[in-house]
Design a protein around this motif. Structure first.
Motif, PDB file in Angstrom:
ATOM      1  N   PHE A  57       4.685  -1.811   1.622  1.00 50.63           N
ATOM      2  CA  PHE A  57       3.744  -1.830   0.500  1.00 50.63           C
ATOM      3  C   PHE A  57       4.131  -0.769  -0.531  1.00 50.63           C
ATOM      4  O   PHE A  57       4.867   0.161  -0.235  1.00 50.63           O
ATOM      5  CB  PHE A  57       2.327  -1.594   1.002  1.00 50.63           C
ATOM      6  CG  PHE A  57       1.700  -2.816   1.643  1.00 50.63           C
ATOM      7  CD1 PHE A  57       2.470  -3.723   2.350  1.00 50.63           C
ATOM      8  CD2 PHE A  57       0.350  -3.058   1.538  1.00 50.63           C
ATOM      9  CE1 PHE A  57       1.915  -4.838   2.937  1.00 50.63           C
ATOM     10  CE2 PHE A  57      -0.231  -4.171   2.124  1.00 50.63           C
ATOM     11  CZ  PHE A  57       0.553  -5.071   2.825  1.00 50.63           C
ATOM     12  N   ASP A  58       3.607  -0.921  -1.750  1.00 50.51           N
ATOM     13  CA  ASP A  58       3.959   0.004  -2.836  1.00 50.51           C
ATOM     14  C   ASP A  58       3.413   1.407  -2.589  1.00 50.51           C
ATOM     15  O   ASP A  58       4.157   2.387  -2.673  1.00 50.51           O
ATOM     16  CB  ASP A  58       3.412  -0.523  -4.167  1.00 50.51           C
ATOM     17  CG  ASP A  58       4.072  -1.813  -4.580  1.00 50.51           C
ATOM     18  OD1 ASP A  58       5.106  -1.753  -5.255  1.00 50.51           O
ATOM     19  OD2 ASP A  58       3.556  -2.891  -4.222  1.00 50.51           O
ATOM     20  N   VAL A  59       2.108   1.499  -2.303  1.00 53.77           N
ATOM     21  CA  VAL A  59       1.456   2.796  -2.124  1.00 53.77           C
ATOM     22  C   VAL A  59       0.596   2.738  -0.866  1.00 53.77           C
ATOM     23  O   VAL A  59      -0.209   1.823  -0.700  1.00 53.77           O
ATOM     24  CB  VAL A  59       0.571   3.162  -3.332  1.00 53.77           C
ATOM     25  CG1 VAL A  59      -0.112   4.508  -3.116  1.00 53.77           C
ATOM     26  CG2 VAL A  59       1.404   3.184  -4.612  1.00 53.77           C
ATOM     27  N   THR A  60       0.760   3.731   0.018  1.00 56.52           N
ATOM     28  CA  THR A  60      -0.054   3.823   1.236  1.00 56.52           C
ATOM     29  C   THR A  60      -0.298   5.289   1.570  1.00 56.52           C
ATOM     30  O   THR A  60       0.492   6.159   1.192  1.00 56.52           O
ATOM     31  CB  THR A  60       0.631   3.153   2.450  1.00 56.52           C
ATOM     32  OG1 THR A  60       1.954   3.688   2.590  1.00 56.52           O
ATOM     33  CG2 THR A  60       0.713   1.644   2.303  1.00 56.52           C
ATOM     34  N   TYR A  61      -1.393   5.536   2.248  1.00 59.03           N
ATOM     35  CA  TYR A  61      -1.623   6.869   2.816  1.00 59.03           C
ATOM     36  C   TYR A  61      -2.604   6.754   3.969  1.00 59.03           C
ATOM     37  O   TYR A  61      -3.395   5.804   4.065  1.00 59.03           O
ATOM     38  CB  TYR A  61      -2.131   7.862   1.758  1.00 59.03           C
ATOM     39  CG  TYR A  61      -3.482   7.559   1.154  1.00 59.03           C
ATOM     40  CD1 TYR A  61      -4.664   8.057   1.726  1.00 59.03           C
ATOM     41  CD2 TYR A  61      -3.583   6.795  -0.007  1.00 59.03           C
ATOM     42  CE1 TYR A  61      -5.898   7.798   1.164  1.00 59.03           C
ATOM     43  CE2 TYR A  61      -4.818   6.519  -0.570  1.00 59.03           C
ATOM     44  CZ  TYR A  61      -5.977   7.026   0.008  1.00 59.03           C
ATOM     45  OH  TYR A  61      -7.202   6.755  -0.540  1.00 59.03           O
ATOM     46  N   ILE A  62      -2.540   7.729   4.891  1.00 58.24           N
ATOM     47  CA  ILE A  62      -3.393   7.750   6.074  1.00 58.24           C
ATOM     48  C   ILE A  62      -4.578   8.663   5.810  1.00 58.24           C
ATOM     49  O   ILE A  62      -4.413   9.825   5.427  1.00 58.24           O
ATOM     50  CB  ILE A  62      -2.609   8.225   7.310  1.00 58.24           C
ATOM     51  CG1 ILE A  62      -1.516   7.208   7.672  1.00 58.24           C
ATOM     52  CG2 ILE A  62      -3.539   8.425   8.495  1.00 58.24           C
ATOM     53  CD1 ILE A  62      -0.585   7.675   8.775  1.00 58.24           C
ATOM     54  N   ASP A  63      -5.773   8.131   5.982  1.00 53.58           N
ATOM     55  CA  ASP A  63      -7.008   8.875   5.820  1.00 53.58           C
ATOM     56  C   ASP A  63      -7.755   8.833   7.153  1.00 53.58           C
ATOM     57  O   ASP A  63      -8.414   7.845   7.474  1.00 53.58           O
ATOM     58  CB  ASP A  63      -7.847   8.260   4.699  1.00 53.58           C
ATOM     59  CG  ASP A  63      -9.120   9.048   4.435  1.00 53.58           C
ATOM     60  OD1 ASP A  63      -9.220  10.188   4.930  1.00 53.58           O
ATOM     61  OD2 ASP A  63     -10.027   8.512   3.754  1.00 53.58           O
ATOM     62  N   ASN A  64      -7.634   9.928   7.928  1.00 55.20           N
ATOM     63  CA  ASN A  64      -8.158   9.969   9.300  1.00 55.20           C
ATOM     64  C   ASN A  64      -7.537   8.842  10.121  1.00 55.20           C
ATOM     65  O   ASN A  64      -6.340   8.830  10.319  1.00 55.20           O
ATOM     66  CB  ASN A  64      -9.683   9.908   9.288  1.00 55.20           C
ATOM     67  CG  ASN A  64     -10.292  11.150   8.627  1.00 55.20           C
ATOM     68  OD1 ASN A  64      -9.792  12.249   8.838  1.00 55.20           O
ATOM     69  ND2 ASN A  64     -11.341  10.972   7.851  1.00 55.20           N
ATOM     70  N   ASP A  65      -8.332   7.872  10.564  1.00 56.23           N
ATOM     71  CA  ASP A  65      -7.793   6.769  11.370  1.00 56.23           C
ATOM     72  C   ASP A  65      -7.673   5.479  10.565  1.00 56.23           C
ATOM     73  O   ASP A  65      -7.605   4.386  11.141  1.00 56.23           O
ATOM     74  CB  ASP A  65      -8.690   6.523  12.595  1.00 56.23           C
ATOM     75  CG  ASP A  65      -8.504   7.603  13.654  1.00 56.23           C
ATOM     76  OD1 ASP A  65      -7.398   8.181  13.695  1.00 56.23           O
ATOM     77  OD2 ASP A  65      -9.438   7.864  14.410  1.00 56.23           O
TER      78      ASP A  65
END
Length: 479
Positions: free
Chosen positions: A227-235
């Motif tokens: 994917f173009d943009v991703t990030y992990i926020d907690n779970d």
């Protein structure tokens, strides 16, 4: 082989009960109540040491009375002092004598011992996939992988790039995830791709807790590197996809089970080779954006087939353009090679003109001499001799000019050839250009042939001048 519970129970002469076990990544703890403090037998001591010492982990064995501070302890050996104090303990009624063995696991080049498979499984089941990764992440970054040695089950084998079971031989691959093709905010902490966690050897039925974690992580990092943009926020994984449609949303990382394994399949196809990654990933994003269900990352098998079909069409169009570019490059090279041959023809023409000038002059002198005096003595008068020497000088100057002209054209052709190769590097790779031009062999052969012909013409020109000079010197009294 006996497990640690049996061995520790034997060590205390079968007096241990109410045994509790805690298995963690970094440590193993076993504790229990002792019915009495029977003497430690030498064979039991030897058995415990033979089990612990080869594991290369640090450990401490402690004895407690009534859950207070340890009465005494021993580190990495069964000391005489420990045996003496143990023998000298006399608990009274209602006293509780207990033991605790703490094994602090060492990082042995990425290898970690698992003493109790049952309790390790329990620990894994209580962890989310991302929490599990946080625990093992420092070891993977340092050693490029982590290998769990199941001391109770050597028959279980799991092999992936980063997480393994009972295998430390598999070739270590450097961490590399093609950052230029996507933006993953947590990339510095988790520099992984989906195929880092794919099980290569399918012998995982006996230990599904770890297998499910690997599938989860594989799908997670397949999506982050697609994917173009991703990030992990907690779970949760928050994502944005820019294709024919713009999509964004979030998904619980723990739900990325086998249902989402198609992302891993697509990811493997994209990064299977280092060629056309940008084109592949762009095509995949476009097609995924058309197929993706609303408010879900789930996609069906048709997506993968559509991506492959789209790529075939893309290649077909590009092959036509590629052939067109190759043909044009070959035509341009042929034009340059033609110019080298034309420069040789020009030198040959100049040489012939020079010879024609000499022959015309000789014929004129002979004919005039024969018409005027009808004899062949002293054919070259002073005036004719001066005119010949002047022609010889002009011919030499013309030779110098012709040489300069040919070599200046030759240098210009070399520069044009290099410029032509440079201009095509935005359409073709240097390797491909080199293959089309056969490593410049044809051009270099043509230049070599040109240089030889130039030298031959120069020698012929000079020899011709010398021959005519000798001839005139024999026919004239003024040289």
């Amino acid at each position: 082989m006996k497990n640690i519970v049996n061995i520790i129970n034997d060590f205390f002469s079968d007096q241990a009960e109410n045994i509790e076990i805690v298995e963690r990544f970094e440590k193993f703890i076993i504790k229990g109540i002792l019915k009495s403090n029977k003497p430690i037998l030498e064979e039991n001591e030897k058995c415990l040491l033979n089990y612990l010492i080869p594991k290369n982990d640090r450990w401490v064995l402690m004895i407690f009375l009534n859950d207070e501070d340890p009465l005494f302890e021993t580190h990495n050996e069964i000391s005489d002092d420990f045996k003496f104090h143990y023998k000298d303990v006399y608990p009274i009624e209602d006293d509780k004598l207990a033991f605790k063995l703490i094994i602090q696991k060492e990082n042995n080049n990425g290898n970690y011992n698992i003493y109790s498979l049952k309790h390790f499984e329990s620990w894994l089941n209580n962890l989310s996939s991302i929490s599990f990764l946080k625990v093992i992440n420092p070891i993977i970054k340092k050693n490029l992988f982590v290998n769990f040695i199941f001391l109770e089950r050597s028959d279980i084998t799991i092999i992936s790039e980063r997480v393994r079971v009972n295998d430390s031989i598999f070739k270590r691959q450097k961490l590399s995830n093609n950052w230029e093709y996507f933006h993953f905010d947590n990339n510095k902490d988790y520099p992984y791709r989906g195929n880092d966690f794919i099980s290569i050897q399918k012998n995982t039925k006996d230990f599904p807790p770890l297998t499910s974690k690997l599938i989860n992580l594989s799908n997670l990092f397949s999506i982050t590197s697609l994917f173009d943009v991703t990030y992990i926020d907690n779970d949760e994984l928050v994502f944005q996809l820019h294709g024919f449609k713009h999509l964004k949303g979030s998904v619980k990382i723990g739900t990325l089970d086998e249902t989402y394994s198609l992302y891993t399949k697509i990811n493997n196809w994209i990064y299977s080779t280092n060629s056309n990654i940008s084109d592949k990933i762009g095509l995949a994003r476009n097609i995924i954006s058309l197929y993706k269900r609303d408010n879900s990352l789930e996609i069906d098998d048709n997506v993968y087939e559509s991506i492959l079909s789209g790529y075939k069409i893309y290649l077909k169009d590009n092959i036509s353009k590629y052939i067109e570019i190759r043909t044009k490059l070959s035509d341009d090279i042929n034009k340059i090679l033609l110019e080298t041959r034309e420069s040789l023809n020009e030198l040959s023409s100049n040489y012939q003109k020079s010879n024609f000038l000499y022959i015309s002059f000789f014929m004129s002198v002979f004919i005039l001499r024969m018409l005027n005096k009808n004899d062949f003595q002293n054919i070259f008068t002073k005036d004719a001799t001066v005119m010949f020497l002047s022609l010889l000088a002009i011919s030499f100057i013309y030779l110098i000019y012709s040489i300069w002209l040919v070599f200046s054209k030759r240098n210009r052709i070399e520069k044009r050839y290099e410029l032509l190769k440079t201009k095509n590097t935005d359409l073709l790779t240097k390797t491909d250009i080199s293959k089309i031009l056969n490593n410049d062999s044809e051009f270099n052969d043509e230049l070599k042939y040109t240089d030889i012909r130039i030298v031959v013409f120069i020698i012929l020109w000079i020899v011709t001048m010398i021959v005519f000079y000798i001839a005139v010197s024999q026919l004239s009294n003024y040289i």
